[in-house]
Design a protein around this motif. Structure first.
Motif, PDB file in Angstrom:
ATOM      1  N   SER A 160      35.816  59.939  26.534  1.00  0.00           N
ATOM      2  CA  SER A 160      35.859  58.719  26.059  1.00  0.00           C
ATOM      3  C   SER A 160      35.515  58.597  24.601  1.00  0.00           C
ATOM      4  N   GLU A 166      32.031  58.139  24.460  1.00  0.00           N
ATOM      5  CA  GLU A 166      30.572  57.547  24.575  1.00  0.00           C
ATOM      6  C   GLU A 166      29.468  58.568  24.133  1.00  0.00           C
ATOM      7  N   ILE A 170      34.314  56.147  20.542  1.00  0.00           N
ATOM      8  CA  ILE A 170      35.020  55.517  21.417  1.00  0.00           C
ATOM      9  C   ILE A 170      36.306  54.556  20.940  1.00  0.00           C
TER      10      ILE A 170
END
Lengths: 361, 517
Positions: free
Chosen positions: B307, B309, B330
């Motif tokens: 993602s 993160e 992201i």
């Protein structure tokens, strides 16, 4: 019938608004009890403290003048606390703003032009921001607790001011009193009416702009997410260190502006005592105002009244002016307690009436 | 009215009503548990199971109705009071201190003074007696989820309960661990400890339970003997209609890879994290690839790495639609057409205290042009998206635009998944899509994932639910201890083969390299 606290499914909007009202009511009741203990007729005491200051034009002006720094600092802190960033050192940022802004007239006493005032204000803001950047950096780089670092820096700033006005910046014609020259002309803020100066417009503008930012803009959304659910903030792509830095610079800048505003109007010089603790009282302003910039305006007026009432109590009732701090402390205590009711409610546990229920089938 | 067998019941809950504001979470619910039986409590998410169980365990007080214990009316004011009566509960989410030992954790839950040595002996004895292998001095942080569950069970057993409540105990276990648990539960029942068993897994309930109370929308719809029912008939009772079976159109000819992981590596975060090592995988447009594995083997770390993160060291380690983006955050990956659904709904996928429309902004402010206008938020546009998601995924809620935390787990999950699907993403990565979600909502979500893939997107599902994986995946890879196996076509894999992979068959071991060198 034990009394229990029960979690609500959602935040109660009604309680969010009612909680400060309940807190103020409880503060008044506690105040009445305190007066009674000191042998003062409670109603008379409350009247002198909270009503009398509002009956004269002069003291209403004073109320607004005292509310100005409280609101300026309070709105910045409201944004900080919404983001779960705990700037407790606004008093120090206020002092640094006053020092850096006040430096201009001290070092260039002859410079008189509109630019003088603008430069002073800008330096004031920069001073507050620079002082606030220290705990922010320590937090983002080393994860140092910002409550401690920002608080400790208050004393550093205050001692720096003390040294300056006793040493290098002391007024040569000041009979050795610890103070700088008195500011004059474009070194002071223009007056609007009576004792009300331009600073009140800064406070109003700051509150309105921040109210819009917090409610309507993506930046405000980012700050609210970051404070509410940091993990979700990271998932949204918001950087937590950036939020921490932004909040500190914003609140520090506003506290610095409040500092230079205060010394360029009410105080009109630098001296060891330039604030009756506005930076700390503004913490209560932020909470009493529901961490809402518009709410901070009303809360600022309320706490300004506690200062005026403290003076009145000293003159009329013969109480120490520390009574103002007592009232402020009681108020903060009750607000934080009442805020529990936003997410929880009281309920009496009923004892079961077994005869009324029959088994099924 | 007392000769209905009430004397023979261990626990009776009679006409329980529990209201939260205008919502009737329990509406005249009655439940009867006999001594020595394993009684299932079935129902969709939001049907009122948790509310009922919390009332029995003393964590909530009923608005109306009565509880009886051994036929006598009782008020259970708190969980402590429940434990005193002889009611124990094993929660779905454990409350253990990871840095403490097994014995220390158990000691904390017991009243009275500590005596770790004596307690450790007691723990060893019980763990031997019931076939729950557990070392009292082990540090909880080093233990698997299954072992942690054993701590919770032993903690209850130490108090010699008459009734043990188990909230979805197998949700986190491997098939083998689950089998072991069933043996323990059957043995407990034989020793006259009744068990109230909450589960979504109908096969388990059929195998284990002698009776079942089924809830739907806060009411009891049936009380049956699950051994006489089929899984399908139980499911029908639960959702009030036939369960939708996920249907996948034939997989299209393999499309171009849209999500590529190339030797992804990530150092572990804390003492209890997992390092990712050398993870490579390509997901093509049109297919669903699933990553199986037992909880805590690096799934959440892998999700964070994909993602954005957590950023990767090399730009080429992650490629979305041909563009390398390993070092981009992201937001940029979303702008490239990727969408993500994390495992934790509250606090990660959604802000609990925010309204649903605000939660739309959370993940879509950068990719949807009309959600922001020169730095301001388009509240009407957000509300429009939220209503569209609510409608197409049948999200049930108490009032218009409620706060996320006011929704039940299944409904919030439908919203969080729907929010991303509504964007028509090119790549979707979802961790535990139907964790703690009822059968009806799970079927909706799974169908939507398959449909998205068939429409040309690359869908990567990280899941611990093998049934789910076999239902929707075209290819399956297994993660264990931060390493990912090759992705095999689903039709080539058996549960046995996956079990071996879960146990780490594909792991590259340093010793072997060392031996060769």
């Amino acid at each position: 019938m034990p009394l229990v606290l029960e979690k609500r499914a959602e935040r109660s909007t009604r309680m969010a608004l009612l909680s400060p009202v309940i807190a103020i009511a409880l503060t008044l009741i506690t105040g009445a009890v305190l007066f009674a203990i000191r042998g003062i007729e409670p109603l008379h005491g409350l009247y002198v403290y909270f009503v009398e200051p509002l009956t004269q034009m002069w003291s209403v002006e004073q109320l607004i003048v005292k509310a100005t720094p409280l609101v300026l600092i309070g709105v910045g802190l409201a944004v900080c606390y919404t983001a779960n960033v705990w700037n407790i050192g606004a008093e120090g940022q206020f002092t640094m703003g006053a020092i850096l802004g006040g430096m201009i007239p001290v070092l260039f006493p002859a410079w008189q032009s509109p630019l003088t005032l603008i430069t002073m204000l800008l330096f004031g803001i920069l001073g507050g921001m620079a002082w606030a950047a220290i705990p922010a950096l320590l937090k983002t780089r080393f994860n140092a607790n910002e409550i401690l670092t920002s608080l400790m820096l208050v004393y550093v700033a205050q001692l720096l001011l003390d040294w300056l006005v006793r040493g290098p910046w002391r007024d040569p014609q000041g009979f050795n009193f610890p103070k700088t020259i008195t500011f004059d002309g474009w070194q002071l803020l223009p007056m609007l009416s009576g004792s009300i100066h331009l600073g009140v417009l800064f406070a109003l503008a700051a509150a309105l702009v921040l109210a819009f930012v917090m409610a309507r803009m993506l930046k405000g959304f980012e700050i609210r997410v970051s404070g509410n659910a940091p993990r979700a903030g990271r998932f949204a792509g918001f950087s937590r260190p950036r939020t921490i830095m932004f909040c500190f610079l914003l609140s520090g800048g506003l506290a610095g502006l409040a500092g230079i505003t205060e010394v360029a109007s009410v105080v009109a010089q630098l001296q060891p005592q330039i604030s009756p603790g506005y930076g700390f009282t503004a913490i209560i302003v932020a909470f009493l105002g529901r961490l809402n910039p518009i709410g901070a305006i009303f809360a600022g007026l309320m706490l300004a009244l506690s200062y005026l009432g403290g003076e009145a109590a000293q003159v009329t009732l013969g109480l120490s002016d520390r009574i103002a701090k007592v009232f402020q402390g009681i108020l903060l205590f009750y607000i934080l307690a009442c805020d529990t009711l936003i997410l929880y409610r009281f309920r009496w546990l009923k004892t079961q009436v077994s005869a009324a229920v029959q088994p099924a089938e | 009215m007392t000769d209905n067998g009430g004397k023979n019941h261990l626990l009776e809950a009679l006409h329980i009503v529990k209201t939260f504001g205008s919502l009737r979470a329990n509406d005249d619910v009655s439940l009867f548990v006999r001594p020595s039986e394993i009684h299932a409590l079935l129902g969709e998410n939001g049907a009122g199971k948790s509310t009922l169980v919390k009332i029995i365990y003393g964590a909530l007080q009923p608005t109306a109705g009565e509880l009886r214990w051994h036929g006598a009316p009782v008020t259970i004011a708190s969980p402590a009071a429940a434990r005193k009566l002889g009611i124990g509960m094993v929660f779905q989410h454990f409350s253990l201190f990871e840095a403490l030992s097994v014995a220390e954790n158990i000691a904390l839950a017991l009243p009275g003074a500590f005596d770790i040595a004596a307690l450790s002996q007691k723990i060893s004895r019980i763990s031997k007696e019931y076939g729950l292998p557990l070392e009292p001095s082990a540090i909880v942080g080093d233990l698997s989820v299954g072992e942690r569950q054993r701590i919770e069970i032993i903690r209850c057993l130490l108090q010699e309960p008459k009734l043990l409540i188990m909230d979805e105990p197998t949700a986190v276990l491997t098939p083998q661990e689950a089998d072991q648990l069933f043996l323990v539960l059957e043995r407990l029942a034989k020793e006259s400890c009744s068990i109230l068993y909450i589960s979504h897994r109908l096969e388990e309930v059929k195998r284990l339970c002698q009776s079942a109370t089924i809830l739907r929308q806060g009411k009891v719809v049936a009380c049956v003997d699950p051994r006489q029912e089929t899984a399908a008939s139980l499911a029908r009772l639960m959702v009030g209609g036939d369960i939708h079976v996920v249907r996948a159109k034939a997989k299209p000819q393999s499309g171009k890879p849209r999500l590529v992981l190339d030797k992804v590596a990530l150092k572990q975060d804390g003492p209890f994290g997992v390092s990712l090592r050398d993870i490579s995988l390509a997901v093509a447009g049109g297919e669903v690839v699933a990553i199986a594995g037992v909880a805590g083997n690096g799934q959440s770390e892998l999700f964070d790495a994909i993602s954005g993160e957590k950023l990767l060291a090399r730009e080429e380690a992650l490629v979305i639609d041909g563009k390398p983006c390993g070092r981009r955050g992201i937001t940029e990956r979303r702008k490239m057409g990727a969408a993500f659904v994390p495992e934790e709904r509250l606090g990660h996928g959604a802000v609990p205290a925010f309204r649903l429309s605000e939660n739309v902004i959370l993940t879509r402010y950068a990719s949807d042009k009309n959600l922001t206008k020169s730095g301001t938020i388009g509240r009407d546009a957000a509300l429009g998206v939220s209503e569209r998601v609510i409608k197409s995924f049948d999200v049930r809620k108490g009032k218009p635009d409620p706060e996320a935390r006011a929704l039940s787990g299944g409904n919030l999950q439908k919203f969080v998944v729907g929010r991303e699907l509504d964007r028509n993403p090119a790549v979707l990565v979802v961790n535990q899509p139907t964790w703690g979600v009822d059968a009806g909502a799970a079927a909706t979500i799974r169908q939507a994932l398959v449909d998205l893939a068939r429409a040309g997107a690359a869908v990567l599902v990280i899941s611990q639910d093998l049934d789910e994986i076999f239902e929707i995946a075209d290819r399956i890879a297994v993660i264990s201890r931060g390493q990912l196996s090759e992705a095999y076509p689903a039709s080539d894999l058996t549960a046995e083969k996956i079990g071996l992979l879960m146990a780490g068959e594909h792991e590259v071991r340093e010793e072997r390299h060392a031996a060769r060198a």
